[in-house]
Design an enzyme around this catalytic site. Structure first.
Site, PDB file in Angstrom:
ATOM      1  CE  LYS A  84      -4.346  10.715 -82.801  1.00 30.78           C
ATOM      2  NZ  LYS A  84      -5.775  10.589 -83.249  1.00 30.78           N
ATOM      3  NE  ARG A 182     -11.205  14.144 -85.765  1.00 28.70           N
ATOM      4  CZ  ARG A 182     -10.413  13.799 -85.128  1.00 28.70           C
ATOM      5  NH1 ARG A 182     -10.010  14.016 -84.033  1.00 28.70           N
ATOM      6  NH2 ARG A 182     -10.387  12.330 -85.253  1.00 28.70           N
ATOM      7  CE1 TYR A 311      10.636  33.533 -61.795  1.00 31.13           C
ATOM      8  CE2 TYR A 311       9.943  31.094 -62.755  1.00 31.13           C
ATOM      9  CZ  TYR A 311      11.125  32.136 -63.044  1.00 31.13           C
ATOM     10  OH  TYR A 311      11.965  32.453 -63.686  1.00 31.13           O
ATOM     11  CG  ASP A 360      14.015  26.142 -68.583  1.00 32.03           C
ATOM     12  OD1 ASP A 360      13.482  25.594 -69.725  1.00 32.03           O
ATOM     13  OD2 ASP A 360      14.160  27.163 -68.172  1.00 32.03           O
TER      14      ASP A 360
END
Ligand SMILES: *Cc1c(COP(=O)(O)O)cnc(C)c1O
Length: 425
Positions: A84, A182, A311, A360
């Site tokens: 999966k 679940r 940043y 990126d």
């Protein structure tokens, strides 16, 4: 005032003809002798030559992980390779092929489309969908031979009707909820559920499974309770004359820790890719991580002491380092939470990732001081950096990244699947 007018005598903004227009070299405007681009050729440029960041998957590691696991099962117990989420980020089709060639018997996916993609790639092994999809997808399930998990009578009957209309049988796995809460029919309601669906001639129960919530936790009573509920439900079905089909319970953690959960088939997910489901399994099986992530340096510079990087400028240069940039970031799966918390490897030596990881790109530092036996590095644009994996004696693992990012290996590995090209070795 229009922008064509000089501004205080400064004419920099007033050029009229400053826009650029590509001239198609194949068009009539082209200059004499210009060579047109061959579209088939330019599209063939290797992805690693377009962008200096990529994922490498070692098929022999997946092969090894299947074989050592299969070896631990009793003869006749089947192994289902869980592929999966695009094979936990490793590429579902390639992983499925490798696992099947290495001894896996069946495959598991999480969505209808994941199953369809395997079929379209020509894979014919049985595929179990570990969820009950919308009833409207029944034609896809039947058309592509994808066996769903079932736990509501409404779905079961609609699915059976669709099959019947095509003069087919609709195979399904009954999902039992033994405590994870679940999906699934509650274990104590199993006979009641069977009464509601058994009569339908279109339906055929081919298996029964449950899923453990705590197989990867330190030994615990909740696990024992789930196992007890499951075995009792299977017994009750048999006593009521109902064939449960293939009985399956174990995920990776249970495979190694609790052999009594193997039943007819185990479902190997995370350990297929080489990661231990929990610290307890480390001494029990030798697993090999299949995924490595690489990049090439796109910029190298010295940053004056105390100037910041990235940043927020949270990291400040100590001056005695070179700052290198690599072209991958959190959009590629290098989660931002790892900013300043992971080591890259250059030339067999650890280099600290520094500054906030951008979408990126991100940066790392190369220490220019020489100390001990550490050789002085001389990073250059184009040098290969190991983001995940081994280079010489140095290794950065998805396991330690997951730990530092406060998550599990599954999430880190899957993250690297979104934008990075993948290569198989
Ligand atoms: C994902 C999944 C697995 C595989 O679990 P791992 O812990 O990765 O081995 C098995 N069964 C079900 C139902 C799952 O959802």
């Amino acid at each position: 005032m229009t922008h064509e007018e000089p501004l205080n005598g400064f004419t920099g903004f007033s050029r009229k003809n400053n826009s650029f227009k590509y001239v198609d070299v194949a068009s009539s405007e082209r200059k004499e002798g210009a060579i047109p681009f061959d579209e088939s050729k330019i599209d063939e440029i290797d992805e690693r030559e377009r962008r200096w960041a990529w994922v490498e998957i070692d098929r022999s590691a997946i092969r090894h992980n299947v074989m050592v696991t299969k070896h631990l099962l009793r003869p006749g117990c089947k192994l289902m390779a869980v592929v999966k989420a695009d094979g936990y980020g490793h590429g579902a089709v390639e992983v499925a092929r490798t696992a099947l060639n290495s001894g896996a018997d069946e495959l598991a996916v999480a969505t209808v489309d994941e199953g369809v993609a395997l079929r379209k790639a020509g894979i014919s092994a049985p595929i179990l969908l570990l969820a009950q999809p919308p009833a409207t997808s029944a034609p896809l399930l039947l058309g592509y031979h994808i066996t769903p998990a079932v736990y509501t009578p409404e779905f079961a009957l609609a699915y059976g009707e669709t099959a019947d209309a095509h003069h087919m049988k609709a195979p399904f796995y009954l999902a039992l909820n033994t405590g994870m809460n679940r999906i699934g029919v509650r274990a104590e309601d199993v006979i009641e559920f069977e009464r509601q669906v058994q009569f339908h001639r279109g339906l055929q129960q081919v298996g029964t499974f449950t899923h453990f919530a705590t197989a990867d936790c330190p030994a615990n009573l909740d696990f024992e309770i789930q196992l007890k509920r499951f075995t009792e439900a299977i017994e009750n079905m048999r006593m009521a004359g109902i064939d449960p089909g293939t009985v399956s319970a174990a995920n990776s953690a249970a495979i190694y820790r609790y052999p009594q959960t193997h039943f007819d088939m185990v479902r190997q997910g995370i350990s297929l890719y080489g990661y231990h489901p929990c610290p307890e399994t480390r001494g029990m099986v030798d697993l090999r991580p299949a995924m490595s992530v690489y990049a090439r340096i796109t910029e190298v510079k010295t940053v004056p002491m105390s100037e910041g990087v990235s940043y927020g400028l949270n990291y400040r240069s100590p001056g005695s380092v070179k700052i290198c940039t690599v072209p991958l970031g959190y959009a590629d799966g290098l989660v931002r939470m790892l900013s300043g918390q992971t080591n890259f490897i250059l030339d067999g030596q650890y280099c600290k990732q520094v500054g906030n990881i951008c979408m990126d790109q991100c940066m790392f530092e190369v220490d220019l001081r020489t100390y001990g036996t550490r050789k002085r590095l001389d990073p250059q644009i184009g040098d290969v950096v190991t983001i995940v994996g081994r280079d010489g004696d140095a290794v950065t693992t998805i396991t330690e990244m997951a730990y530092n990012a406060h998550t599990i290996e599954h999430e880190i590995a899957i993250g690297f699947s979104h934008r990075l090209p993948r290569f198989y070795v």
